[in-house]
Design a protein around this motif. Structure first.
Motif, PDB file in Angstrom:
ATOM      1  N   GLN A  41    -171.277 -73.815  55.766  1.00 50.08           N
ATOM      2  CA  GLN A  41    -170.753 -74.972  55.308  1.00 50.08           C
ATOM      3  C   GLN A  41    -171.359 -76.140  55.933  1.00 50.08           C
ATOM      4  O   GLN A  41    -170.908 -77.218  55.725  1.00 50.08           O
ATOM      5  CB  GLN A  41    -169.249 -75.074  55.386  1.00 50.08           C
ATOM      6  N   LYS A  42    -172.124 -76.100  57.017  1.00 48.80           N
ATOM      7  CA  LYS A  42    -172.283 -77.194  57.720  1.00 48.80           C
ATOM      8  C   LYS A  42    -174.023 -76.820  58.274  1.00 48.80           C
ATOM      9  O   LYS A  42    -174.371 -75.786  58.184  1.00 48.80           O
ATOM     10  CB  LYS A  42    -171.548 -77.546  58.829  1.00 48.80           C
TER      11      LYS A  42
ATOM     12  N   PHE B 163    -185.303 -70.058  55.787  1.00 50.10           N
ATOM     13  CA  PHE B 163    -185.055 -70.703  54.569  1.00 50.10           C
ATOM     14  C   PHE B 163    -184.013 -71.403  54.283  1.00 50.10           C
ATOM     15  O   PHE B 163    -182.934 -70.900  54.688  1.00 50.10           O
ATOM     16  CB  PHE B 163    -185.578 -69.591  53.513  1.00 50.10           C
ATOM     17  N   GLY B 164    -184.123 -72.567  53.741  1.00 41.48           N
ATOM     18  CA  GLY B 164    -182.859 -73.211  53.321  1.00 41.48           C
ATOM     19  C   GLY B 164    -182.979 -74.700  53.286  1.00 41.48           C
ATOM     20  O   GLY B 164    -184.315 -75.205  53.185  1.00 41.48           O
ATOM     21  N   ASP B 165    -182.016 -75.605  53.422  1.00 43.65           N
ATOM     22  CA  ASP B 165    -182.124 -77.001  53.465  1.00 43.65           C
ATOM     23  C   ASP B 165    -182.374 -77.364  54.800  1.00 43.65           C
ATOM     24  O   ASP B 165    -181.661 -76.966  55.472  1.00 43.65           O
ATOM     25  CB  ASP B 165    -181.146 -77.635  52.611  1.00 43.65           C
ATOM     26  N   VAL B 166    -182.764 -78.586  54.759  1.00 41.73           N
ATOM     27  CA  VAL B 166    -183.104 -79.678  55.899  1.00 41.73           C
ATOM     28  C   VAL B 166    -182.456 -80.742  55.840  1.00 41.73           C
ATOM     29  O   VAL B 166    -182.625 -81.431  54.991  1.00 41.73           O
ATOM     30  CB  VAL B 166    -184.660 -79.745  56.421  1.00 41.73           C
ATOM     31  N   GLU B 167    -181.740 -81.177  56.882  1.00 36.95           N
ATOM     32  CA  GLU B 167    -180.732 -82.414  56.717  1.00 36.95           C
ATOM     33  C   GLU B 167    -181.407 -83.121  57.961  1.00 36.95           C
ATOM     34  O   GLU B 167    -181.699 -82.744  59.053  1.00 36.95           O
ATOM     35  CB  GLU B 167    -179.511 -82.223  57.216  1.00 36.95           C
ATOM     36  N   LYS B 168    -181.710 -84.495  57.571  1.00 30.76           N
ATOM     37  CA  LYS B 168    -182.331 -85.502  58.719  1.00 30.76           C
ATOM     38  C   LYS B 168    -181.201 -86.343  59.031  1.00 30.76           C
ATOM     39  O   LYS B 168    -180.356 -86.572  58.788  1.00 30.76           O
ATOM     40  CB  LYS B 168    -183.404 -86.295  58.170  1.00 30.76           C
TER      41      LYS B 168
END
Length: 66
Positions: free
Chosen positions: A32-33, A61-66
């Protein structure tokens, strides 16, 4: 705080890496985070009944948050 790690996945008795040059994909669900660091830890003996833990390559693999 490096003294506490959220457990994202846990495996016991995994035999998919018993052969040399084995590979496998593990899916981690319901995270979730976002995390900046990831620790991979072997707790106990492997399928060859020793303490060796060798990774020749790893992909995430997955999403990257800046």
């Amino acid at each position: 705080d490096y003294n506490f790690w959220d457990p994202l996945d846990s495996r016991r008795g995994e035999t998919c890496f018993s052969e040399p040059s084995s590979s496998n994909t593990f899916e981690i669900r319901n995270v979730q985070k976002y995390y900046r660091y990831l620790r991979i830890q072997q707790k106990g003996k492997n399928t060859s009944n020793n303490d060796c833990f060798v990774i020749s390559s790893i992909e995430f693999f997955g999403d990257v948050e800046k």
